[in-house]
Design a protein around this motif. Sequence first.
Motif, PDB file in Angstrom:
ATOM      1  N   PHE C 116      14.490 -36.360  -3.733  1.00  0.00           N
ATOM      2  CA  PHE C 116      13.589 -36.876  -4.244  1.00  0.00           C
ATOM      3  C   PHE C 116      12.164 -35.956  -4.102  1.00  0.00           C
ATOM      4  O   PHE C 116      11.366 -36.001  -4.701  1.00  0.00           O
ATOM      5  CB  PHE C 116      13.426 -38.380  -3.968  1.00  0.00           C
ATOM      6  CG  PHE C 116      12.905 -38.824  -2.621  1.00  0.00           C
ATOM      7  CD1 PHE C 116      11.430 -39.071  -2.848  1.00  0.00           C
ATOM      8  CD2 PHE C 116      13.595 -38.698  -1.567  1.00  0.00           C
ATOM      9  CE1 PHE C 116      10.811 -39.348  -1.593  1.00  0.00           C
ATOM     10  CE2 PHE C 116      12.812 -38.785  -0.515  1.00  0.00           C
ATOM     11  CZ  PHE C 116      11.571 -39.225  -0.367  1.00  0.00           C
ATOM     12  N   VAL C 117      12.097 -35.677  -2.688  1.00  0.00           N
ATOM     13  CA  VAL C 117      10.931 -34.887  -2.683  1.00  0.00           C
ATOM     14  C   VAL C 117      10.732 -33.575  -3.467  1.00  0.00           C
ATOM     15  O   VAL C 117       9.812 -33.183  -3.923  1.00  0.00           O
ATOM     16  CB  VAL C 117      10.775 -34.254  -1.033  1.00  0.00           C
ATOM     17  CG1 VAL C 117       9.509 -33.479  -0.604  1.00  0.00           C
ATOM     18  CG2 VAL C 117      10.879 -35.343   0.000  1.00  0.00           C
ATOM     19  N   LEU C 120       9.883 -34.836  -7.156  1.00  0.00           N
ATOM     20  CA  LEU C 120       8.336 -35.192  -7.132  1.00  0.00           C
ATOM     21  C   LEU C 120       7.525 -34.016  -7.137  1.00  0.00           C
ATOM     22  O   LEU C 120       6.497 -33.796  -7.805  1.00  0.00           O
ATOM     23  CB  LEU C 120       7.885 -36.081  -6.109  1.00  0.00           C
ATOM     24  CG  LEU C 120       8.518 -37.779  -6.116  1.00  0.00           C
ATOM     25  CD1 LEU C 120       8.279 -38.435  -4.915  1.00  0.00           C
ATOM     26  CD2 LEU C 120       7.675 -38.309  -7.183  1.00  0.00           C
ATOM     27  N   THR C 121       7.903 -33.014  -6.175  1.00  0.00           N
ATOM     28  CA  THR C 121       6.957 -31.986  -5.940  1.00  0.00           C
ATOM     29  C   THR C 121       6.955 -31.128  -6.947  1.00  0.00           C
ATOM     30  O   THR C 121       5.785 -30.569  -7.641  1.00  0.00           O
ATOM     31  CB  THR C 121       7.370 -31.307  -4.823  1.00  0.00           C
ATOM     32  OG1 THR C 121       7.379 -32.059  -3.781  1.00  0.00           O
ATOM     33  CG2 THR C 121       6.439 -29.946  -4.539  1.00  0.00           C
ATOM     34  N   ARG C 123       7.640 -32.013 -10.367  1.00  0.00           N
ATOM     35  CA  ARG C 123       7.108 -32.844 -11.294  1.00  0.00           C
ATOM     36  C   ARG C 123       5.628 -32.514 -11.367  1.00  0.00           C
ATOM     37  O   ARG C 123       4.886 -32.400 -12.498  1.00  0.00           O
ATOM     38  CB  ARG C 123       7.381 -34.348 -11.358  1.00  0.00           C
ATOM     39  CG  ARG C 123       7.116 -35.261 -12.422  1.00  0.00           C
ATOM     40  CD  ARG C 123       7.617 -36.421 -12.219  1.00  0.00           C
ATOM     41  NE  ARG C 123       6.707 -37.338 -11.525  1.00  0.00           N
ATOM     42  CZ  ARG C 123       6.856 -38.486 -11.178  1.00  0.00           C
ATOM     43  NH1 ARG C 123       8.143 -38.884 -11.198  1.00  0.00           N
ATOM     44  NH2 ARG C 123       6.094 -39.206 -10.700  1.00  0.00           N
ATOM     45  N   TRP C 124       4.905 -32.317 -10.205  1.00  0.00           N
ATOM     46  CA  TRP C 124       3.619 -32.216  -9.969  1.00  0.00           C
ATOM     47  C   TRP C 124       3.144 -30.890 -10.221  1.00  0.00           C
ATOM     48  O   TRP C 124       2.225 -30.461 -10.981  1.00  0.00           O
ATOM     49  CB  TRP C 124       3.181 -32.651  -8.713  1.00  0.00           C
ATOM     50  CG  TRP C 124       1.791 -32.549  -8.288  1.00  0.00           C
ATOM     51  CD1 TRP C 124       0.591 -32.154  -9.265  1.00  0.00           C
ATOM     52  CD2 TRP C 124       1.232 -32.623  -6.989  1.00  0.00           C
ATOM     53  NE1 TRP C 124      -0.369 -32.377  -8.721  1.00  0.00           N
ATOM     54  CE2 TRP C 124      -0.234 -32.521  -7.182  1.00  0.00           C
ATOM     55  CE3 TRP C 124       1.529 -32.986  -5.855  1.00  0.00           C
ATOM     56  CZ2 TRP C 124      -1.283 -32.659  -5.998  1.00  0.00           C
ATOM     57  CZ3 TRP C 124       0.791 -33.034  -4.752  1.00  0.00           C
ATOM     58  CH2 TRP C 124      -0.439 -32.727  -4.930  1.00  0.00           C
ATOM     59  N   MET C 235      12.564 -36.518 -12.444  1.00  0.00           N
ATOM     60  CA  MET C 235      11.471 -35.472 -13.041  1.00  0.00           C
ATOM     61  C   MET C 235      11.124 -36.077 -14.368  1.00  0.00           C
ATOM     62  O   MET C 235      10.000 -36.003 -14.950  1.00  0.00           O
ATOM     63  CB  MET C 235      12.096 -34.370 -13.026  1.00  0.00           C
ATOM     64  CG  MET C 235      12.021 -33.680 -11.561  1.00  0.00           C
ATOM     65  SD  MET C 235      12.568 -31.924 -11.608  1.00  0.00           S
ATOM     66  CE  MET C 235      11.351 -31.051 -12.283  1.00  0.00           C
TER      67      MET C 235
END
Lengths: 278, 453, 294
Positions: C116-117, C120-121, C123-124, C235
Motif C-alpha cells: 500500500f505504501v 500510494l507513492t 499514485r502521487w 492506485m
Amino acid sequence: MIRTQRALITISRVLILTMFLLGVLLPFYWLFITSLKPKLDILTTDIQYWPKNFTLDNYRVLWQSSNFDVFLKNSVLVSLGTGLFTTCFAILGGYALARYKFRGKQMAVYGLLLTQMIPGVMVMIPTVILFSKIGLMNNLGGLIMIYIVGNIPFCLILMRSFFDRIPVDLEEAALIDGCSKLRALFRVVLPIMLPGIVATFVFAFIGAWNELLCAIMFISSDEFKTIPVGLSMFVQNYDVNWGVMTAGAVMALVPSLIMFAIVQRFVVDGLTDGAVKG
Amino acid sequence: MLKKVTAGVLVGAMLTISACSSSNETKNGEDKGSSNKKVEISFVDVSPSPDRTKYFNEVIAAFEQANPDIRVKMETVPWDQAFKKLAMQGASKTMPDVVNMYPTWLNTFVPAGYLEPLSTRYDAWSDKDKLTNFVSGITMEELQRKVYKEIYYMPDALMSSALFVRKDWFKDANLPLPTTWDELFTASEKLTDPAKNRYGWAYRGSRAGFDQIFAYITAVTGGESYEKDGTSVLLRPEALEAFVRFTDIYKKGFAPKDAINWGYQEMVQGFTSGVTGILNQTTEVIATAKSSMTDDSWTVIPYPKGADGKRYIGASATWGYSVSAESKHKDESWKFIEFLSSPENNLKYSNALTMIPIFKNEDKTLAEGPMQGFIDTLDDPDSYLVADLGNFPELGEFRESFMDAEVQKYLLNKQTAEQTLKNLGDFLTKAQQKYMKDNPEVPLPHVTKPQMK
Amino acid sequence: MKRFRSKEPYFMLAPSFLLLFIFLIYPLLSSFLYAFQSYKLTAPNDIGFNGIANFKAVFQDANFGMVLRNSFLWVVLTVGGQFVLGFILALALRKPFPGRNFYQAIVFLPWAVSSFVVGLTFRWLLNAEYGPVNDLLMKWGIIENKIYFLSDPNLALYTVILTMIWYGVPFFAIMLLAAMQSIPEDLYEAASIDGAGIWSKFWHITFSYIKQTIVLTLLLRTIWVFAAADLIYIMTAGGPANSSNILSSYMFMKAYATLDYGQASAIGLFFMALLIVFCYLFMRATKFEKAGNF
C-alpha cells in the motif's frame, strides 16, 4: 575482437547497473524528502525537489506518539520467527523431496502448488474461527503461524530444487568417510546450499515484513501491531498524513537494509564460503 | 537421527509460538459484578486518527475512574479495512463488545445478526429528551426503528454537507461567494485556469463519486430519490439534465483530468494543495483544511440553493456506537456507550472533530464558531434533508462496483448520458421494488425537515 | 540414485504438511461447498443449495470479458517484465565490482516495502497535478502535454503494471542470483578451454543450470500475480470505467460488498480451476516434470 566484446559488456553492465539504481532510488528519494517537509509544503503544485523548510518533526511525531517502536519490535520478531521456522521446515522437507522416493511424493508436490492457488478470502473465516477456538487470535505466535503457512509451499519447492542440483555422490562420499547422514548434511551439503538457504530465508522474512491483510485481520491490539499496520493507520478516510507515514516508511527501510546487507554476502559468495560449523 | 531433529524442530516451533502467545486475552464468561474481578470490554474505533485516539483515551480513562470494575480495551482498525474486518469478525463471532458503526453498514450487519438491539436500553436512557429532534426523530426512528424494527446504534455526532471555497481565488476573480447551484457552476468555470494549474471544482470521479452527482440531482427532484412505486428518480427527464449539467464540470475541464480517479482523499488533497477552488465535502474535513492551509485562504459557506429556492442537504450520523450480538458483557457495553453519549462528552468529541453534537443547543453557547453555522444552515426554513438510496441488500454492490464505473463510461464518451442514467436507474428501481415487496412495512426513503432544536 | 527409505521423508515433511492441512486444506474443504449454495452472510437463516447459480452469476456479468482480457495482460506483462528485468539485474550482479554489496542491498529494497505504501507513492508520483514525474518531464521538455497515467483508460492498467514490475524485480533477481551462484565455476573454465563464446556459455551453462529455478519462480509468480489486486485497488480502484480492473479485483470487490460468501467461493473455485489448467499447460510446455522435479 574479444577485447571489444569485453569492453562492450563492461559498458553495458555499468549502464544497466546505473539504470536500476536510479529506478529504485528515485521513488525512495521522494519518500525521504517528503518525510523532511512540514505539512504545508508536502502537497503543492509548486513541487519542491528539496525541502525548503527542513524539519525533523515527522520523525519526532513518529517516535513519540505513534508506538512506532512497538511496531518495529513486533515486525522484527515476526519476520525473524517466520524466516527461521520456514527455512528449517523447508530444509527438512526439501531434502526429503529431493533425496527420497516415497509413495505420495507426486501428490505432495502438486498439493504444495495447489495451496498457492487458494484465494485468501476463501479460507479467512474458517481460519479465524479456528484461531479463536485455540486462542491464537490477536497474538504474535498466531501471526507467525499464518505466515509460515503462507510461505512454506514456495520455500519447500525452492529448497528442493537447490538440493536437486547437488550431486548425490558428494553426500555419499561423506557417508563413506564415516559421517552420519545428518553430519553429512550439515558438513557437506548445507555449505554448498548456502545461497539457496539464504534466498529462502529472505523470501520468508520479506513475506512477513510486508504483509498487511492478515496482520489487520488477526491482530487487534496496538501492542501486537506490525509496521505495515502502523503505517496504514496514517491513511485516514479523507487524509493521508504523508509526512509521518513517509517517515515511518523510511525508518522501516533500515532493518530491511541491514538484513539485505548481512545476507547478500551469502547469496553472492556461494561456493567459496564454507563457514558453517559441522 | 533425522526423526529426532524433526521432532526437535517441531517442538521448538510450538514452544516458541506458545511463548509468543499473549496471556492478556479477554476472559469471557466472568460473573458480572463479582467484587474482585474486573470485567473487560473491548471497543474498536474504525476510523482512527491522532485526534480521535487522543479523545478516546481520555474518555476511557474517565470512564474507568467512574466505573472501577470495568476495563475498556481500545482497538483500532484502519478505515480502508474496517468493513472487511468487522464482517469477518461478525461471521466468526469474534466482534468486539462495542463497535464504532458506520450507518450504511447496518443494512448488511443487521440482517446478518451481528448487532445487539438497543431499543429497550435506549428507550429507558435518561438523556434521551435532550437529543435534537433530528437525532431522536430521524436518526433513531426514521432510519432505524422504522426500517429494522429496532435501534442498533447510538449516533456519535452529526455531519452535514459543506462547501469549502478558496476565499482568495474568489477575491482575485471579483466573484461573490456563491449561494445557488447556478452561481457555483459559473464560479467553477471562472476560477479555472489550466495554465496556472487551477481548476474550479474538486471533482470526485471514483470511490463513491456518484454521491456528489446525486447530491445535485436531488436538488432538482425536490430531494426525493424514488417515486411512490419505487422507481428511481434518475429516470426522470430533469434528472438527465441535472446529470449532464453536473458532469459537464468534468467534461468541460473545470476539474483536473485526473479527477476521474479521485476519491475522498484526492479531492480533499486537490483542494488543500491549491489545485481546486471549490470542494463539496462534510464538516469533518475542517480539521484537515485547518492543518494544511493558511487561514486567510479558505472558508466554508452554506450549502447552495436550487432553482426552487430550497436547499437540499445530506446530513447524517457520522458514526455510531453499537454492541455486538456476541458480547458477553452487554450491560457494561451499554454503560460505556451511555458514558460516551453524555452531553458533556458528546460536546467534547464534536468540538475535537468538528462535527455537530447530538444534543439540543438552546443557548448557542456550546458549539464552537463554524459548527454553529452548520446548525443554523440546517435549521434554516429553506433547508431539507435529502432522501437516501434505500436499504436493499444490493446497495453494497451498487456502490462498490457499479455506479462509478457507469458514470466513468459517460465521462470517457463510451456511453451516452441517457444510457448511463437508464442503467443506474434500472438497477436502483429493480432493487428497491423488490425490497418494497419483501418489506411492505418499511417506509420509502423520503425528504424530511432537519430539526436541530 | 534416489534412496528408498521407509518413513524418514514422512517425518521430515510432517511439520510443513501438518500446518498446511490445518490452516489451508481444511478451511478450503469447508468453503468448497459454499460455492454451490446460496450463502450470504447477511441472510444466515436462508442458506440453501442452489447448484451452479453462483457460477452463472459470475459468467453473466457484463464486464466479465473485459476484466478477463485485462487479467491476461496483467499477468503476462507483469510477470514477463519482472522476470526479464530481474534476470538482467542478476546477470549484471554476478561478477564482483567495487561496492557491490552496498549496491545490492539498495537495489533489492523495493521488495521490502508494503504494497500500500508502494501504491500510494506511485499514485502521487504519477499524478498529473502535483506529481513530480509529469512536472519533471514538462520541465525538461520531454513532453508537451501532461500524461494522465492513471486517468486515461488506455494507460491506467499499464501504469499499474509498471508499478508492479518495479515492485517485483528484486524477487526474481535474488532467486536467480542465488541459483547462478551455485553453478560450479569449473564448468565455465572447462568451456573456455573448449573455446566457447559468451553466448554459448550463457545458453549451455548459465541458462540450463538455473532452468529449474526459472521455471519454478515463473510458475509461482504467475499464480501470485494473478491473484494480487492490492496495487490496482490502491492506485485506480479499477477505474476509469473498469479499464484497469482484473478478475480478482473486480469479482471479489463485488462479492464482498454484499457479503455474498457463496458467490465469493464460486469465484475462488473458478480461479483455482483456471490456475490448475494454466499449471498443467505450463508444466507440459516447460517439461517441468522432466527437469528432475516430478
